[in-house]
Design a protein around this motif. Structure first.
Motif, PDB file in Angstrom:
ATOM      1  N   GLU A 155     -29.875   2.608  41.281  1.00 52.21           N
ATOM      2  CA  GLU A 155     -31.174   3.109  40.831  1.00 52.21           C
ATOM      3  C   GLU A 155     -31.445   4.499  41.372  1.00 52.21           C
ATOM      4  OE1 GLU A 155     -33.919   0.141  42.111  1.00 52.21           O
ATOM      5  OE2 GLU A 155     -33.606  -1.140  40.342  1.00 52.21           O
ATOM      6  N   TRP A 186     -37.893  -0.561  34.410  1.00 53.79           N
ATOM      7  CA  TRP A 186     -37.996   0.855  34.804  1.00 53.79           C
ATOM      8  C   TRP A 186     -39.445   1.329  34.909  1.00 53.79           C
ATOM      9  CZ3 TRP A 186     -34.061   2.992  36.985  1.00 53.79           C
ATOM     10  CH2 TRP A 186     -32.763   2.558  36.665  1.00 53.79           C
ATOM     11  N   GLN A 199     -28.357   2.587  29.524  1.00 51.45           N
ATOM     12  CA  GLN A 199     -28.046   1.438  30.363  1.00 51.45           C
ATOM     13  C   GLN A 199     -27.272   0.412  29.545  1.00 51.45           C
ATOM     14  OE1 GLN A 199     -31.378  -0.317  32.437  1.00 51.45           O
ATOM     15  NE2 GLN A 199     -30.298  -2.245  32.796  1.00 51.45           N
TER      16      GLN A 199
END
Length: 299
Positions: free
Chosen positions: A225, A252, A185
């Motif tokens: 997501e 997460w 990410q």
């Protein structure tokens, strides 16, 4: 009388000859930058302005830190860089300040600086080297090329050789490692990752990992997501909004169905160590490799 004048003229001529011989003579030096442009300087750069934090690190690592007179915001490494004159941000340069520093070399960012501002600086006669290494080897060659322009070849070569050696050690160590499926990410809102053309993905590969979004067409693609849930990575690696901020990983933990969450494979790497194409990328890659080795142990 005439003989005396002749001797004086001869002596003056010899003195002039020795004076010229003692003056350093620099041949024009040219390199090819990361935009495939030839950059030539008549003399080694003595006043350098770096237009990205990564460019600042590269110039200092190439042994030319003393020649750096200007940097952009977030140029925080090495610490000495914080003492240099600010010329704005990499997305909006303060052209008046740049010009006031009278640089003989600008080190720009191919995709990070505003093209119109770079073009204006060039029209005003500024010499511009564009930097954006996309491979580990290009980090090393960037050090060599910048050192060539700055007249610090020996120091630049040492730094480049050390970087290559460190990369070689990691490549050998993890050559036969079992693969770990990784989501990296790079940003949170919007959610962003990297594809296999990005240096971060190449670091993942060097550690024996596989980027689950590596085949996407854009260098830094936006995803949702849902895409992460569908890919179900074994490990999630992130930087954050600071060198010690793990908030992105904490987000997460609500997705307990993810393998990475169930196995506690949520890993943080300080962003400046892996998101800047500089010699410190080696340090960040070592941290990443350690994290992926931990993930292997949790298969």
């Amino acid at each position: 009388m005439k003989a005396g004048i002749g001797r004086r003229l001869w002596g003056a001529g010899v003195a002039l000859l020795f004076s010229v011989a003692a003056t350093p003579v620099w041949a024009e030096t040219c390199v090819i930058d990361d935009a495939d442009r030839e950059v030539c300087l008549a003399q080694p750069a003595s006043r350098i302005v770096a237009l990205s934090p990564g460019a600042t690190e590269l110039v200092f690592a190439a042994g030319a830190g003393d020649q750096v007179v200007g940097v952009v915001s977030f140029s925080d490494y090495p610490p000495e860089a914080k003492q240099r004159q600010s010329v704005g941000s990499h997305t909006r340069l303060d052209l008046e300040t740049v010009l006031s520093l009278e640089p003989d070399l600008l080190v720009g960012w191919v995709t990070g600086n505003p093209h119109e501002q770079l073009e204006k600086l060039q029209r005003l006669g500024m010499s511009l080297y564009l930097s954006e290494p996309r491979r580990f080897e290009e980090v090393a060659t960037s050090l060599e090329r910048l050192a060539t322009l700055a007249g610090t070849r020996e120091r630049g070569q040492v730094a480049a050789d050390e970087f290559r050696a460190g990369v070689g050690e990691l490549r050998e160590r993890y050559a036969d490692a079992s693969p770990v499926r990784v989501f990296y990410q790079v940003w949170d809102e919007p959610l962003m990752t990297v594809n296999d053309e990005h240096l971060i993905s190449q670091a993942i590969s060097l550690c024996g990992g596989k980027n689950v979004f590596g085949e996407l067409p854009r260098l830094v693609p936006r995803i949702g997501e849902e895409a992460v849930l569908a890919a179900d990575p074994e490990a999630i690696v992130a930087g954050g909004m600071g060198e010690e901020n793990r908030d992105w990983l904490d987000d997460w933990e609500r997705f307990e169905e993810l393998n990475a969450v169930r196995r506690d494979n949520l890993f943080f790497v300080p962003p400046s160590l892996i998101q800047r194409p500089t010699p410190r990328l080696l340090e960040g890659t070592r941290i990443l490799c350690d994290h992926l080795e931990t993930a292997r142990g949790r298969h």
